[in-house]
Design an enzyme around this catalytic site. Structure first.
Site, PDB file in Angstrom:
ATOM      1  N   HIS A  51       0.985  -1.126   0.156  1.00  0.00           N
ATOM      2  CA  HIS A  51       0.059   0.077   0.124  1.00  0.00           C
ATOM      3  C   HIS A  51       0.817   1.249  -0.079  1.00  0.00           C
ATOM      4  O   HIS A  51       2.177   1.329   0.470  1.00  0.00           O
ATOM      5  CB  HIS A  51      -0.801  -0.035   1.210  1.00  0.00           C
ATOM      6  CG  HIS A  51      -0.391   0.187   2.726  1.00  0.00           C
ATOM      7  ND1 HIS A  51       0.043   1.314   3.094  1.00  0.00           N
ATOM      8  CD2 HIS A  51       0.187  -0.869   3.460  1.00  0.00           C
ATOM      9  CE1 HIS A  51       0.632   1.154   4.254  1.00  0.00           C
ATOM     10  NE2 HIS A  51       0.533  -0.327   4.465  1.00  0.00           N
ATOM     11  N   CYS A  76       2.468  -4.864   6.988  1.00  0.00           N
ATOM     12  CA  CYS A  76       2.453  -4.547   5.390  1.00  0.00           C
ATOM     13  C   CYS A  76       3.478  -4.054   4.802  1.00  0.00           C
ATOM     14  O   CYS A  76       4.414  -3.277   5.545  1.00  0.00           O
ATOM     15  CB  CYS A  76       1.083  -3.781   5.232  1.00  0.00           C
ATOM     16  SG  CYS A  76      -0.326  -4.597   5.709  1.00  0.00           S
TER      17      CYS A  76
END
Length: 552
Positions: free
Chosen positions: A455, A474
């Site tokens: 992301h 992440c």
């Protein structure tokens, strides 16, 4: 009773004699001089047979180094009627010289020479060369023969599959060379005098592997003959300590005092920066704690670090898809490969040591513009709940919604926050989309059990940091826009201009890819780039684990 006592004594004596006899049978004849070379064809096979029997009992050869496969050794010599394969009439064949070269240079492919009988073979070869007179030592020839055979089989297997056992992300469908395959490889290599070609064919074909191997060779040529002093880890930044650092940098060629100019302080700063640049540290010119730790690593330490990473390459299959995404976690970068070329290279931010980014294989299937962030339960109770309990305005500051079990947003003022704990938290926290969202304005999804993804981020300045292990697991990517445009470049359903327009308008959309793309999250603390070694910090301690598995 007396008869029984005498009988028991006799039985014990017989058993002891039998054990002694068996032990005697296992002893190897260390020397057997044969004057007539023609007789070697009879005596050497006997000596080889003794060593095969010894190995079957002990699982090692006479140097106490474990063998790769007893059945493979037996099968190889069974086909040859125990005849010597690495010598003819007492003289080593050219293939033997090639085998010895690969053993002596095993470190250049990240393998420890000792497990290939290097010490015993060096001694035995010296004795063969030093022998005078017309006699040949059949025992020594047999010893060399069996050790070279085992060394070949072991090295062939290690070049193909690595030393460490396969793990959960290994993509090879197989993990061992069968005994028959090893015998066939060795027989053909000796017959064709092509040890080098056989070994090279077993190595990974990937550019990353060969770049690392080439850089390691240059590193060895530069540093193998050098010696450098260790620096004190507890120190005061005094002139005396600065002189120690300067001396250390001179020893590895990062400071050239003969051609120096300016003050010692200037030389020291430039030397530290040169060292930091070579070893992928933040180039501030200051000999801080982390820089000193790296300066204190030995040549052997660096070679082992390269070795564990070469071993990681050997866990890949023979080929990869035509295009794929590759993330190197400790290297903090992502590459998109297409048709053998890197078409996109981006800095990334990965999980902190306490919240690691997992190693995995998956396929990226879609990306979302202006995504919500559903806060993981662990983050909600460990980080956010204490902050909410202290500051009632925390939720508004972070643009967070409170979602109940039915998926409905509830008024945070109606929630009894003080009653909640890690054992009881019946809500989900969700961060609204927008520029302040922790996921930034784009999220790339791929299936995995860890609920991680790629992301964007709302804190893009962090990409300038040299240390970028700071996420909750992440992977934040700097070139998120370029990745999105690449993923839809051949998709007729979407135009790049349309996607950019949606982004400009702040529209929330999910783009499902017509063809998912493989993604691999991997861990490499050493790479080769333009012939130079690139060493990265072992942020998760994975190298330490692998070194133990490889017995390095």
């Amino acid at each position: 009773m007396k008869y029984k006592f005498v009988r028991d004594i006799l039985l014990c004596l017989v058993a002891s004699f039998a054990l002694f006899s068996c032990h005697q049978k296992r002893e190897l004849r260390k020397r057997e001089i044969v004057r007539d070379v023609k007789e070697l064809g009879e005596v050497v096979p006997e000596q080889i047979g003794e060593r095969l029997s010894y190995t079957a009992d002990n699982k090692t050869l006479e140097d106490k180094v474990p063998v790769h496969s007893v059945p493979a050794l037996q099968y190889f010599y069974q086909l040859a009627a125990n005849q010597a394969k690495w010598s003819v009439d007492g003289q080593l064949i050219p293939a033997a010289d090639s085998m010895l070269y690969f053993i002596d240079h095993a470190d250049e492919v990240g393998l420890p020479a000792g497990i290939y009988h290097q010490g015993a073979l060096d001694t035995a070869i010296q004795q063969l060369h030093a022998a005078t007179g017309s006699g040949k030592d059949a025992a020594l020839l047999a010893e060399v023969d069996v050790m070279m055979t085992d060394a070949f089989m072991k090295m062939a297997s290690h070049l193909r599959y690595g030393i460490a056992p396969r793990d959960s992300i290994t993509l090879r469908p197989d993990s061992v060379l069968t005994d028959s395959a090893l015998v066939q490889l060795l027989s053909t290599a000796i017959k064709d005098n092509n040890i080098a070609g056989t070994f090279h064919q077993l190595e990974p074909a990937y550019e990353g592997y060969h770049s690392l191997k080439a850089a390691l060779l240059n590193f060895k040529a530069k540093y193998q003959s050098l010696h450098w002093d260790s620096l004190p880890t507890a120190y005061v930044d005094t002139p005396a300590f600065k002189q120690l650092v300067l001396n250390r940098l001179v020893q590895t060629g990062h400071v050239d005092t003969a051609n120096g100019h300016g003050s010692d302080t200037a030389l020291l700063r430039e030397g530290v920066k040169a060292f930091q640049k070579e070893f992928c540290l933040f180039e501030d010119g200051q000999a801080g704690k982390k820089t000193i730790q790296v300066m204190n690593k030995s040549y052997h330490d660096w070679m082992i670090q390269a070795a564990v990473n070469l071993d990681r390459w050997r866990k890949w299959p023979d080929s990869l898809p035509n295009r794929y995404i590759f993330v190197n976690i400790p290297g903090y970068h992502m590459m998109v490969w297409d048709s053998g070329q890197v078409v996109l290279d981006s800095r990334v931010i990965v999980g902190a040591p306490r919240t690691r980014t997992p190693l995995l294989n998956s396929r990226l299937s879609n990306f979302v513009m202006y995504p919500y962030w559903r806060v993981p339960f662990s983050i909600s109770i460990k980080e956010m709940l204490p902050a909410i309990q202290k500051d009632p305005h925390y939720l508004a500051k972070k643009n967070l919604e409170v979602i109940d079990k039915d998926g409905n947003a509830v008024n945070p003022d109606s929630v009894p926050w003080k009653k909640f704990s890690k054992n009881y938290f019946p809500y989900v926290l969700r961060q609204m989309d927008g520029l302040e969202n922790s996921l930034g304005i784009m999220k790339f999804n791929f299936f995995n059990k860890y609920a991680v993804y790629l992301h964007d981020t709302n804190n893009r300045g962090l990409f300038r940091n040299s240390y970028r292990a700071m996420s909750h697991g992440c992977v934040r990517i700097q070139q998120w826009d370029s990745l999105a445009m690449y993923l839809i470049k051949d998709d007729k359903r979407f135009k790049r201009d349309s996607v950019r327009a949606w982004l400009d308008k702040g529209q929330k959309k999910q783009i499902d890819l017509s063809h998912s793309i493989p993604i691999y999250l991997r861990y490499y603390t050493a790479e080769g780039k333009d012939g130079q070694m690139m060493f990265y910090e072992d942020i998760y301690g994975e190298d330490k684990v692998l070194k133990k598995l490889m017995s390095l």
